[in-house]
Design an enzyme around this catalytic site. Structure first.
Site, PDB file in Angstrom:
ATOM      1  CE1 TYR A 160      -4.112   1.923   0.507  1.00  0.00           C
ATOM      2  CE2 TYR A 160      -2.742   3.249   1.959  1.00  0.00           C
ATOM      3  CZ  TYR A 160      -3.912   3.084   1.235  1.00  0.00           C
ATOM      4  OH  TYR A 160      -4.861   4.070   1.241  1.00  0.00           O
ATOM      5  CE  LYS A 164      -3.881   4.728  -1.983  1.00  0.00           C
ATOM      6  NZ  LYS A 164      -4.924   5.189  -2.921  1.00  0.00           N
TER       7      LYS A 164
END
Length: 262
Positions: A160, A164
């Site tokens: 993640y 991002k």
């Protein structure tokens, strides 16, 4: 929530049948915009479409895999064909990892998170830009739902976090290259929200990783720091005005109630 900046525009929201995406899409419909959403969840799409029947032909829904370039390109072409143009893309679709660090992160989870959060955002950005450039008048705005994990090394797991961080690179490159053409790109650095992105935790998560993240950025109180989805909507509608979007082209906008403190 009617506003002149949103009325009459056409807005695409990815992951628009649940959570933040559905709230954003519903608000734009209420404000008089045409709205197109896609999602992989057939049940959520059907439920959403049923709830929007009062809006007549001002919306379009599709079960589309964000990692499938052909499907994404077809969806955007269908939106342009139905509504005549696309004014705004909100790259909202996203999945969470399980707080695994690189040494324990399964490859299939890495591929899924990178695929949805980064590759999917790229494919939608690409399709939107092609639509923005070909329509008359040309131009459009892309809002990317990023995260505090976009600028912090340990607010989530490796997958993640990498997805991002990569999204911010896409935002800034797009803003710089296409800004002079009237195409603007910006990111919302979101804090804690009550959305379906954490559905993955239903099958467990990395306890050590979660504990480490909480130790590094302690003090999250849902009653005080949780971001209201309806407040995020206000930002989206605000930036639907191209003149406003131009002033923040390439920007990273914190929406996190000052948590975690940086």
């Amino acid at each position: 929530m009617a506003t002149s900046s949103a009325g009459g525009k056409t807005v695409v929201v990815t992951g628009g049948a649940g959570g933040l995406g559905k709230v954003i899409a519903s608000a734009f419909l209420d404000a008089g915009a045409n709205v197109a959403i896609f999602d992989v969840h057939e049940g959520r799409l059907k439920e959403t479409a049923a709830g929007w029947e009062k809006h007549g032909d001002k919306f379009l829904t599709s079960q589309t895999d964000i990692t499938d370039e052909t499907a994404v390109t077809t969806f955007f072409a269908n939106v342009s064909a139905k509504f005549g143009r696309i004014d705004m893309l909100i790259n909202n679709a996203g999945v969470m990892d399980k707080f695994d660090a690189a040494g324990t992160l399964p490859l299939d989870l890495w591929n899924r998170v990178i695929g949805v959060n980064l590759t999917g955002a790229y494919l939608c950005t690409k399709a939107a830009i092609n639509a923005f450039e070909s329509q008359s008048p040309s131009g459009g705005t892309i809002i990317n739902i990023a995260s505090v994990a976009s600028v912090r090394g340990f607010a989530a797991g490796a997958a993640y976090t990498a997805s991002k961080h990569g999204l911010l690179g896409l935002v800034k490159n797009t803003a710089t290259f296409y800004g002079p053409k009237g195409i603007y790109s910006l990111a919302f650095l979101m804090g804690g929200m009550d959305t379906n992105i954490v559905d993955i935790f239903a099958t467990g998560f990395n306890q050590e990783g979660m504990a480490r993240a909480q130790a590094i950025a302690p003090g999250f109180d849902p009653a005080k720091q949780m971001i209201s989805l309806s407040d995020v909507v206000k930002y989206c509608i605000f930036f639907s005005d191209p003149a406003v979007a131009e002033t923040s082209n390439g920007a990273m906008i914190d929406i996190n109630k000052n948590w975690p403190v940086v």
